[in-house]
Design a protein around this motif. Sequence first.
Motif, PDB file in Angstrom:
ATOM      1  N   CYS A 146       0.828  -1.209   0.000  1.00  0.00           N
ATOM      2  CA  CYS A 146       0.000   0.000   0.000  1.00  0.00           C
ATOM      3  C   CYS A 146       0.864   1.261   0.000  1.00  0.00           C
ATOM      4  O   CYS A 146       1.805   1.365   0.770  1.00  0.00           O
ATOM      5  CB  CYS A 146      -0.890  -0.040   1.231  1.00  0.00           C
ATOM      6  SG  CYS A 146      -1.815   1.457   1.502  1.00  0.00           S
ATOM      7  N   CYS A 149      -2.457   6.016  -0.544  1.00  0.00           N
ATOM      8  CA  CYS A 149      -3.073   7.092  -1.310  1.00  0.00           C
ATOM      9  C   CYS A 149      -4.472   7.403  -0.787  1.00  0.00           C
ATOM     10  O   CYS A 149      -5.000   8.477  -1.030  1.00  0.00           O
ATOM     11  CB  CYS A 149      -3.149   6.697  -2.777  1.00  0.00           C
ATOM     12  SG  CYS A 149      -4.347   5.387  -3.097  1.00  0.00           S
ATOM     13  N   CYS A 152      -8.897   3.663  -1.761  1.00  0.00           N
ATOM     14  CA  CYS A 152      -9.790   2.561  -1.378  1.00  0.00           C
ATOM     15  C   CYS A 152     -10.644   2.956  -0.178  1.00  0.00           C
ATOM     16  O   CYS A 152     -11.806   2.551  -0.075  1.00  0.00           O
ATOM     17  CB  CYS A 152      -8.992   1.305  -1.059  1.00  0.00           C
ATOM     18  SG  CYS A 152      -7.802   1.536   0.280  1.00  0.00           S
TER      19      CYS A 152
HETATM   20  S1  SF4 Z   1      -5.946   2.280  -2.876  1.00  0.00           S
HETATM   21 FE1  SF4 Z   1      -5.807   1.718  -0.727  1.00  0.00          FE
HETATM   22  S2  SF4 Z   1      -4.546  -0.155  -0.731  1.00  0.00           S
HETATM   23 FE2  SF4 Z   1      -4.244   0.834  -2.703  1.00  0.00          FE
HETATM   24  S3  SF4 Z   1      -2.413   2.064  -2.378  1.00  0.00           S
HETATM   25 FE3  SF4 Z   1      -4.186   3.396  -2.023  1.00  0.00          FE
HETATM   26  S4  SF4 Z   1      -4.534   3.294   0.196  1.00  0.00           S
HETATM   27 FE4  SF4 Z   1      -3.192   1.585  -0.347  1.00  0.00          FE
END
Ligand code: SF4
Lengths: 582, 169
Positions: A146, A149, A152
């Motif tokens: 991860c 970002c 999710c």
């Molecule tokens: S979408 Fe979620 S799991 Fe994927 S990198 Fe971003 S924070 Fe991490």
Amino acid sequence: MINLTINGIGVEVDEGTTILEAARAAKMNIPTLCRHPDLPPAAACGICVVRVRGRGNLVRACAAPAEEGMEVTTHDPEIVRVRRTVLELILSGHPNECLTCLRNESCELQSLAAEFGIKEESFPPLIAEHPLDDSTRSIVLDPRKCVKCGRCITVCQEQQNVWALSFLDRGIETRISPAGEIVLAESPCIRCGQCSAHCPVGAITEYDQGGEVWEALSDPAVYCVAQIAPSIRVSIGEAFGYEPGTNVSGQVYDALRRMGFDAVFDTNFGADVTIMEEATEFAERFRNSPESLPLITTCCPAWVDFMEKFHPEMIPHFSSCKSPQSILGVLAKTYYAEQRRLDPARIFMVSIMPCTAKKYEIHRHKTMFASGRQDVDVSITSRELIRMIRQSGLDFSGLDCLAAADSPLGEYSGAGAIFGATGGVMEAALRSAHYFVSGADLRDPVIPAVRGISGVKEGEIAIEGRPVRFAVAHGLANVEKVLDKITAAREKGDDPPYHFVEVMACPGGCIGGGGQAWEVDDAIRRLRVEGLLKDDAIREVRVSHRNPSIEKLYRDFLDRPLSDKARQLLHTSYRPRRKYRR
Amino acid sequence: MTEGGKTTSPKLSPAARAVKKWRRKRGALIMVLHEIQNQAGFVPRETAREIAEGMEVPLARVYEVLTFYNYFKLRPPGKAVISVCTGTACHLKGAPELVAELEKELEIGQGETTPDGLFHLQCVRCVGCCGLAPAISVNGKIYGKAAPSQVRQILAEWRAVFREEDVDD
Ligand code: SF4
Ligand code: SF4
Ligand code: SF4
Ligand code: FES
């Protein structure tokens, strides 16, 4: 309008445009990582920094609004050096496992590393040790990968309103996790896979079952059959260089046959059957027990799971009819097996779906074993099929674009074709419901109010002079608005605000499904929807009840919609489920 | 039953009481979690779930807060958390003597855990049973009208519990 300059080039943009978007208008690409067009900017990663004349610090272009008279520099040696350092720091916290990662060649971090020409590790690696979580058997979390970002999290909490995922701990320890020391399958996760479709890296992926399919295909004793979902025909082509929305059904049927499937069916046939049952169910309630309306559609398993966990009070409104995938599965192992004199125990049914929740649907309830065994053996996503096509060495664009699916579970009407788009199930169902109630077809099969990709759509048609009010919602946060209205009317003793409600968990419906190719935005969703609408418009038969193969199915096998046999094979039931198992 | 002028009902769980008290206030979630942490020495999962229900916030949000601040603990600091009530009633009826006796027997101070990890000693403002003052609670079990002379026996009782658990393992 706002006027600013990007690297000295003047551009005019709308108020509210970000510097990032303004730069695009000036034909400059600024690198991004945390930004996703579906979501509000999180400004979490810092890779998109630019210089704005008169400001001391670099600003994050993805979140900063363009302002009148701004002078922006997107690239100069210092800016690139800062970006590079940001990227190198992110890379130092990310395992170097590209070769064994499902996102190899589709990873946004990998692309950035390539773009910046990273050749060595500039900072000592610091990889957090967190266990893999594949407990849902639909998606796999690998928190080590991860990059924080936050996409999710926003998707799961805001877009889907499920709150299965969260960031726990802080600083360097921050990790994606369900609430506390539990696994995702013990959380309210509805397995929609939207988190996986939005992740820029390999930290959330589909639960890959390509290997299981290859194993079945290589066993000569097994009779392998496949079905392809409505939406995947207008998305899969993108991986092979086609424009989004191009209908590649023919190439997909051909590919599946060449991969070794003994028969290739189309889930659209199952969709036509779903409509026969569901529209009949609606017609019966509409005529005999209007107080039991609205009827709510149930072909989306993530929505079904959501309702069972968060809104069990709505269970009486749920259509008992199974989804097209499940219906095609049971008909392959009963109707088709009988016709072809095949031992159903030898049949291995693989469904190709836009969806990670479909992996769960195939065993969610004992009615999914209506043929006497599991009706659908494996459900794979578009992404898994794309990999399998590549592994087969097939030249996709050279395949037969006119190939047809196998009869009779391959012939479908225009109504079946539009199932993959938001509003499609409603439109298809209303076309047949009108006929079942009044004995006549709608003059025009097109119902414009259900179309388009706004989050909640409402409209009304008249059947024999009586109004049928409907609502269509997609993206689960939008569902609450619809359910709130229903509940409020009931509490006040008013007429229900709607008689018929369609819900799809994913934005845009299944064409925007959690198992579809990555990096999808609304522009691509619109093109995919158009692709399906075109498939409907060119069909001679546009209503499920006039599909000749459907007429024959009822004549020879099921008798009529909601017959005892139909109920036994094609219907399911629901029960309240716990949000947390621990 | 009153404490600091407010009526509290003995039938509500500590979580329910805290939720009721803070529900409509700003920053309520964090205050509720504080109260539980102070009383129990950690926030047990069942309590976190009860709070999420009661406050109508997602459990994921509760855990976001719980894991963000080092102050909160998810596991008991010792196998048995001994909380001595030092609310007004208990204080007047002999809580300080109980604390002194526990410190002597366990050879630890307030807020500390015995080296074998069995006992954690803490003082809390009120465990909600002023009628039984002075009160000690061990992992939620209440010992009312406790006297320093009983301390040894209570500790022996819990040592026996852990011995049995070890045999089960
Ligand atoms: S979408 Fe979620 S799991 Fe994927 S990198 Fe971003 S924070 Fe991490
Ligand atoms: S699959 Fe859907 S519900 Fe489950 S964690 Fe991902 S976004 Fe949330
Ligand atoms: S909308 Fe379609 S792709 Fe998304 S969860 Fe529902 S069935 Fe699956
Ligand atoms: S893309 Fe702008 S901060 Fe991440």
